[in-house]
Design an enzyme around this catalytic site. Sequence first.
Site, PDB file in Angstrom:
ATOM      1  N   ASP A  86     -26.289  63.812 -23.554  1.00  0.00           N
ATOM      2  CA  ASP A  86     -26.333  64.407 -22.446  1.00  0.00           C
ATOM      3  C   ASP A  86     -26.329  65.494 -22.424  1.00  0.00           C
ATOM      4  O   ASP A  86     -25.396  66.065 -22.749  1.00  0.00           O
ATOM      5  CB  ASP A  86     -26.026  63.575 -21.117  1.00  0.00           C
ATOM      6  CG  ASP A  86     -24.371  63.652 -21.324  1.00  0.00           C
ATOM      7  OD1 ASP A  86     -23.766  63.356 -22.280  1.00  0.00           O
ATOM      8  OD2 ASP A  86     -23.869  63.947 -20.156  1.00  0.00           O
ATOM      9  N   ASP A 115     -23.752  72.130 -27.071  1.00  0.00           N
ATOM     10  CA  ASP A 115     -22.905  71.381 -26.050  1.00  0.00           C
ATOM     11  C   ASP A 115     -24.123  70.090 -25.963  1.00  0.00           C
ATOM     12  O   ASP A 115     -24.663  70.163 -24.667  1.00  0.00           O
ATOM     13  CB  ASP A 115     -22.382  72.088 -24.957  1.00  0.00           C
ATOM     14  CG  ASP A 115     -21.814  70.869 -24.017  1.00  0.00           C
ATOM     15  OD1 ASP A 115     -21.138  69.810 -24.366  1.00  0.00           O
ATOM     16  OD2 ASP A 115     -21.638  71.316 -22.712  1.00  0.00           O
ATOM     17  N   GLU A 149     -21.198  62.309 -20.521  1.00  0.00           N
ATOM     18  CA  GLU A 149     -20.215  63.161 -20.708  1.00  0.00           C
ATOM     19  C   GLU A 149     -19.984  64.255 -19.728  1.00  0.00           C
ATOM     20  O   GLU A 149     -19.058  64.684 -19.001  1.00  0.00           O
ATOM     21  CB  GLU A 149     -20.008  63.863 -22.182  1.00  0.00           C
ATOM     22  CG  GLU A 149     -18.736  64.462 -22.706  1.00  0.00           C
ATOM     23  CD  GLU A 149     -18.584  65.970 -22.284  1.00  0.00           C
ATOM     24  OE1 GLU A 149     -17.296  66.411 -22.261  1.00  0.00           O
ATOM     25  OE2 GLU A 149     -19.746  66.540 -21.784  1.00  0.00           O
ATOM     26  N   GLU A 150     -21.032  64.821 -19.256  1.00  0.00           N
ATOM     27  CA  GLU A 150     -21.342  65.990 -18.487  1.00  0.00           C
ATOM     28  C   GLU A 150     -21.098  65.580 -16.897  1.00  0.00           C
ATOM     29  O   GLU A 150     -20.951  66.212 -16.118  1.00  0.00           O
ATOM     30  CB  GLU A 150     -22.585  66.549 -18.763  1.00  0.00           C
ATOM     31  CG  GLU A 150     -23.088  67.189 -19.798  1.00  0.00           C
ATOM     32  CD  GLU A 150     -22.145  68.461 -20.368  1.00  0.00           C
ATOM     33  OE1 GLU A 150     -21.134  68.651 -19.537  1.00  0.00           O
ATOM     34  OE2 GLU A 150     -22.160  68.995 -21.353  1.00  0.00           O
ATOM     35  N   ASP A 173     -16.975  68.684 -29.994  1.00  0.00           N
ATOM     36  CA  ASP A 173     -17.535  68.989 -28.730  1.00  0.00           C
ATOM     37  C   ASP A 173     -16.686  70.272 -28.020  1.00  0.00           C
ATOM     38  O   ASP A 173     -16.461  70.317 -26.770  1.00  0.00           O
ATOM     39  CB  ASP A 173     -17.552  67.982 -27.702  1.00  0.00           C
ATOM     40  CG  ASP A 173     -18.345  68.389 -26.344  1.00  0.00           C
ATOM     41  OD1 ASP A 173     -19.170  69.136 -26.295  1.00  0.00           O
ATOM     42  OD2 ASP A 173     -17.967  67.627 -25.418  1.00  0.00           O
TER      43      ASP A 173
END
Length: 457
Positions: A86, A115, A149-150, A173
């Site tokens: 994502d 990222d 994750e975001e 990451d």
Amino acid sequence: MDWLLEATKRKETMLRELQELVAIPSVLSDETTPTAPFGKEVKQALDWFLQKGREQGYAVKNVADVAGHLEIGQGEELLGILGHVDVVPVGEGWTKDPFSGEIQDGRLYGRGAIDDKGPTIAAWTALNMLKDADVEFTKRIRLIIGTDEESGFRCVERYFETEEMPTMAFAPDADFPIINAEKGIADLVFSTFSMYEDAILESFIAGYRTNMVPDKATAILNGQLEEWQEDFKEFCRGHQVTGVVEQHNGSTELTLNGKAAHAMEPDTGINAGILLALFLKDRLEGDGQKFVAFVADTFYHDSRGRKLGLDFTDEQSGDTTFNAGIIRFEKNKTAMINVSMRYSVSYPFEEKMAAYQLKDFVVDIASNSPPHYVDENDPFIKTLQNAYEKQTGSKAELIAIGGGTYARVLDKGVAFGMLFPGEPDVAHQADEFVDIDNLIKATAIYAEAIYQLACKK
């Protein structure tokens, strides 16, 4: 095995696969289905990786359509590698197509390039290098793919409800060499039930994610306010930003453009919301004025929480930081600021927040992820240091960050690359890119690390 040479041989394949993945606009969406809980494009990116695993002969598992893994190797212990597909919203200011994967001057551009699609492709390529070299694995290895994750880690929280916790793991990451300390991350909501009326201010909007510095802010004001227009232009020039004034049937719209950045270090960006509040605070009256004055007086030139009385620093992880990521005022409806607080490893969070009060605002803790730390003398850390030093010739210093990676959900996990020391951090920014030579170098480091951790010498 010369891992750098092998990674170089696979350069074209890596770039092609990264371009395919970058081309998927995997931003969290409100348009969801039972099989695409974070949106169809996010699910498409997950499916892309799982299909690649099937094609290469990995044991593949989809976990509730929010995460999955590709497994290889054998043994009781499990080495995890956690990446995510994502990405944050595109934002303003791009000069490249954010989903093209354009290659120029040794860089591949695109949202997610650094990222975290690029680093995840590097780890994926490293695994394939080991598989194709017919090494004997002493552990099982899982490349775990997340999709949220975001926006809150819901993917890995669900994943570990049913799946095995790795014996040790790393997340490609963040930064090289090794991040063994991650600050706590709390989302604070400053709101009020008494600031809804203003003769001039109708609405104020800045930001959509707490983990990003807002790069755009807009205020709708009653009246033509012609006398403000030159003042606004001069204000923007003085702060080295751009702004636009538009008239709409008896109202005026002010738009100020700042610079996006990751919330873990707000000072690398320019918060458009804070600047617009600063411009407005001496030009309004009533509740709207109180609101923008609070924003400007509290956060302008202060990302460390000194004016809030919540500042703190420690030797392990440095300063506590505050990013006013979402700022909203709607007349007769709402007045609130969502702040991402990245607090130091030894910060007495519960004690501080329990005693905290403000005169005009209520502070709620919307979420809180405690700090994460792995001891510097752990053999896992020592092995990663050796792998990094062997492939780079540089000392593998341990560092702490204000960002949150998947490492914090692990029993024993760290963030391991792939941003090299001295390299600009363009995550969450316009024209995000990955340096191609560093992508190849990182692949060699990951191959070396996996080999030392999970293969028979």
